[in-house]
Design a protein around this motif. Structure first.
Motif, short mmCIF file in Angstrom:
data_model
loop_
_atom_site.label_atom_id
_atom_site.label_comp_id
_atom_site.label_asym_id
_atom_site.label_seq_id
_atom_site.Cartn_x
_atom_site.Cartn_y
_atom_site.Cartn_z
N UNK A 122 0.84 -1.39 0.05
CA UNK A 122 -0.07 -0.09 0.03
C UNK A 122 0.71 1.17 0.02
N UNK A 123 0.43 2.18 -0.56
CA UNK A 123 1.39 3.47 -1.02
C UNK A 123 1.69 4.06 0.35
N UNK A 124 1.05 4.40 1.39
CA UNK A 124 1.27 4.89 2.65
C UNK A 124 2.29 3.92 3.51
N UNK A 125 2.24 2.60 3.26
CA UNK A 125 3.23 1.68 3.89
C UNK A 125 4.39 1.62 3.42
N UNK A 126 4.69 2.03 2.01
CA UNK A 126 5.81 2.00 1.50
C UNK A 126 6.71 3.35 1.70
N UNK A 127 6.16 4.30 2.43
CA UNK A 127 6.82 5.39 2.91
C UNK A 127 8.18 4.97 3.61
N UNK A 128 9.07 5.78 3.73
CA UNK A 128 10.19 5.64 4.54
C UNK A 128 9.99 5.68 5.97
N UNK A 129 9.19 6.44 6.32
CA UNK A 129 8.68 6.54 7.81
C UNK A 129 7.99 5.40 8.41
N UNK A 130 7.44 4.74 7.39
CA UNK A 130 6.65 3.70 7.67
C UNK A 130 7.50 2.40 8.48
N UNK A 131 8.83 2.29 7.78
CA UNK A 131 9.42 1.14 8.31
C UNK A 131 9.85 1.45 9.97
N UNK A 132 9.84 2.84 10.34
CA UNK A 132 10.06 3.21 11.53
C UNK A 132 9.13 2.82 12.47
#
Length: 217
Positions: A57-67
């Motif tokens: 999902x687009x929002x889940x692939x943001x760099x911040x999502x990994x944090x």
């Protein structure tokens, strides 16, 4: 270099969490090379490499999502490294490859029905007048378990693969280079997954919710 310093949809280097992470791990390093090396090792070893759950999902692939996680796959970790570099003023971009990667277990290979992985991700940083590639995917603990030396990065030379394991067997081969991008080429990524793994992308058995693939089943 301006385009490689801007915060973007996926390399959201202006997000509070990415800025804080980057500043904390860059530490008091005096040069961009030192900052880049510090960030590489932080991303490599802070997160367990885990290719078994892909949240596309687009929002889940943001760099911040990994944090918000404790583990991630190669694309997520490359996104975080590139975004962290931008957050401390280092120009960065992404590059992607098709690899035959012997770090993949039999379970994952069986699920993919291929002996290669598409869109293996790396971060590229502009250091001392040149682009240097680094892939922080495989954390040290996992590499030790698999009997392969972890990828080391000095900020001066490319650090993108382990060609052989500790016994001399071929460990990773690069088969195709997609090129470099100033942000995640999201639609291309999904298209390549459809092209190479249609039995997954068109099979609801592997989808726990829209664009989330769980290979643990």
């Amino acid at each position: 270099m301006e385009q490689y310093l801007k915060s973007t949809e996926f390399l959201d280097s202006d997000s509070e969490s990415v800025r804080a992470y980057a500043e904390r791990h860059a530490g008091d390093a005096a040069t961009d090379v030192e900052r880049a090396v510090n960030l590489y090792y932080a991303v490599r070893d802070d997160f367990q490499y885990d290719p078994y759950v892909l949240d596309l999902r687009r929002d889940s692939m943001k760099a911040s999502a990994l944090l918000e996680k404790t583990r991630g796959y190669c694309v997520e970790k490359a996104l975080l490294l590139a975004a962290s570099a931008r957050a401390v003023g280092i120009p960065s971009r992404l590059s992607f490859y098709i690899v035959r990667n012997h770090i993949a277990t039999e379970r994952l290979a069986k699920a993919l029905e291929k002996d290669y992985l598409v869109f293996h991700g790396a971060a590229e940083m502009y250091l001392d007048g040149k682009w240097v590639k680094a892939t922080p995917a495989f954390n040290k603990r996992l590499c030790d378990f698999l009997g392969v030396d972890p990828i080391e990065f000095d900020g001066k030379s490319d650090a993108i693969f382990q060609e052989y394991d500790r016994t001399g067997n071929v460990f990773m081969e690069y088969l195709h280079d997609y090129g470099a991008f100033d942000d995640m080429p999201y639609e291309m990524f999904l298209d390549e997954l459809d092209k190479h793994y249609p039995h997954l992308t068109n099979n609801s058995r592997f989808v726990t919710e829209e664009l989330v693939y769980d290979f643990r089943k």
